[in-house]
Design an enzyme around this catalytic site. Sequence first.
Site, short mmCIF file in Angstrom:
data_model
loop_
_atom_site.label_atom_id
_atom_site.label_comp_id
_atom_site.label_asym_id
_atom_site.label_seq_id
_atom_site.Cartn_x
_atom_site.Cartn_y
_atom_site.Cartn_z
N CYS A 173 2.82 -8.34 3.32
CA CYS A 173 2.22 -7.10 2.76
C CYS A 173 3.71 -6.57 1.35
O CYS A 173 4.58 -7.29 0.95
CB CYS A 173 2.05 -6.49 3.28
SG CYS A 173 1.11 -4.95 2.41
N ASP A 197 2.38 0.25 9.79
CA ASP A 197 1.34 1.54 9.67
C ASP A 197 1.92 2.18 10.69
O ASP A 197 1.82 3.13 10.86
CB ASP A 197 0.40 1.15 8.91
CG ASP A 197 0.54 0.43 7.75
OD1 ASP A 197 0.92 -0.66 7.62
OD2 ASP A 197 0.25 1.99 6.68
N ASN A 227 -0.10 -3.43 11.42
CA ASN A 227 0.13 -3.30 9.73
C ASN A 227 -1.00 -4.52 9.21
O ASN A 227 -2.08 -4.92 9.69
CB ASN A 227 1.72 -3.76 9.95
CG ASN A 227 2.54 -4.19 8.88
OD1 ASN A 227 2.68 -3.13 7.77
ND2 ASN A 227 2.76 -5.33 8.57
C1 RUB Z 1 0.94 -1.30 4.04
C2 RUB Z 1 1.67 -2.04 4.40
C3 RUB Z 1 3.15 -2.14 5.07
C4 RUB Z 1 3.00 -0.54 5.61
C5 RUB Z 1 4.78 0.21 5.51
O1 RUB Z 1 -0.55 -1.84 3.17
O2 RUB Z 1 0.49 -2.83 5.37
O3 RUB Z 1 3.77 -2.99 5.26
O4 RUB Z 1 2.52 0.75 5.01
O5 RUB Z 1 5.02 0.18 4.89
P1 RUB Z 1 -1.36 -0.74 2.21
P2 RUB Z 1 6.19 1.10 4.53
O6 RUB Z 1 -1.03 -1.34 1.09
O7 RUB Z 1 -2.82 -1.12 2.52
O8 RUB Z 1 -0.86 1.25 2.21
O9 RUB Z 1 7.25 0.42 5.03
O10 RUB Z 1 6.68 0.88 2.41
O11 RUB Z 1 6.08 2.34 4.64
#
Ligand code: RUB
Length: 321
Positions: free
Chosen positions: A125, A194, A204
């Site tokens: 991701c 998340d 996540n």
């Molecule tokens: C985003 C996702 C990220 C976490 C952490 O999913 O799973 O790994 O949100 O991100 P989506 P961060 O694209 O569906 O929002 O470290 O940027 O908070």
Amino acid sequence: MIVSETADKIKRMEIRGAGRIARAAAEALRDNALSSRAATTESFRMEMTQAADTLLATRPTAVSLPNAVHMVMAGIKKAFTVEEAKAGIVTRADEFVTSSQHAVERIAAFGSRHIRDGDTIMTHCNSEVALACIIAAHREGKEIEVFATEVRPRNQGLITIKTLNDAGIKTNFIVDSAVRSFISDIDLVVVGADAVTVNGAVVNKIGTSQVAHAAVEARVNVMVAAETYKFAPRTILGELIKIEERAGSEVLPDEIAKTLPNVTVRNPAFDVTPAEYVDLIVTEKGAIPPQMAYVIIRDYLGWEIGEFGDPLSGTGGLNGS
Ligand code: RUB
């Protein structure tokens, strides 16, 4: 930005990633407070509660969103006048945004220590904070290489490879189903979160648990980078994190789906990686084994963060003060 505009952008994933969603929500609440013409504290409170509810209804999984909203909304709690209430919201929102940015920097500094010179890293991701750890290690002069997944159906992997490319990091781009084929080339998996539950499970992007499972099987360590405001106090009460299921059209175009009446497209956006698959969670307070998630919730978020319901009932503050 006005609240409805921010809410739409979060829903459409123009603003995405748990940290960015939380900061955008805090900023939207601040702007809403500043532009309010409410004449009484009661009407201001109602306006702000409506704005908070609109933001909370956008995406259900990232716990950073309700945590941020509750921390900001706690600014109204002790206010007697509209001016005090506005100032409370603005101060809390600014504090949240600043401390969130500092948290990412601190995690990058802590997380990079766990990345060794010569490591090959796999990430899944697009996590701002996971990438910050990887980029910090690269800037420290460590020679690293990354395998980044595609991340169907929304292809967040494309954002990840652009960031890594721009940072000058040698990167391999693979389809999600190639994870197990390459896992024996990997020294460390680094992902974001998340939500982190009280028992150390990590929620996540869908597929993270498969990556972690393959890593465990191959004896590769899994490091999760997550700010403390992604930890979920309500899981203490046994509440589960709601996994967002998005439209099937993200996976299969409607024109094709309608020719297949016996097929239902399922599109969960997140999954749960059990604590046993995670070696380390790096927070801005330090790196912990996932089993210590309870301590982060107790010592840094506090039980009264307000994530339990009424957005006005929180104490707020990253240290729960
Ligand atoms: C985003 C996702 C990220 C976490 C952490 O999913 O799973 O790994 O949100 O991100 P989506 P961060 O694209 O569906 O929002 O470290 O940027 O908070």
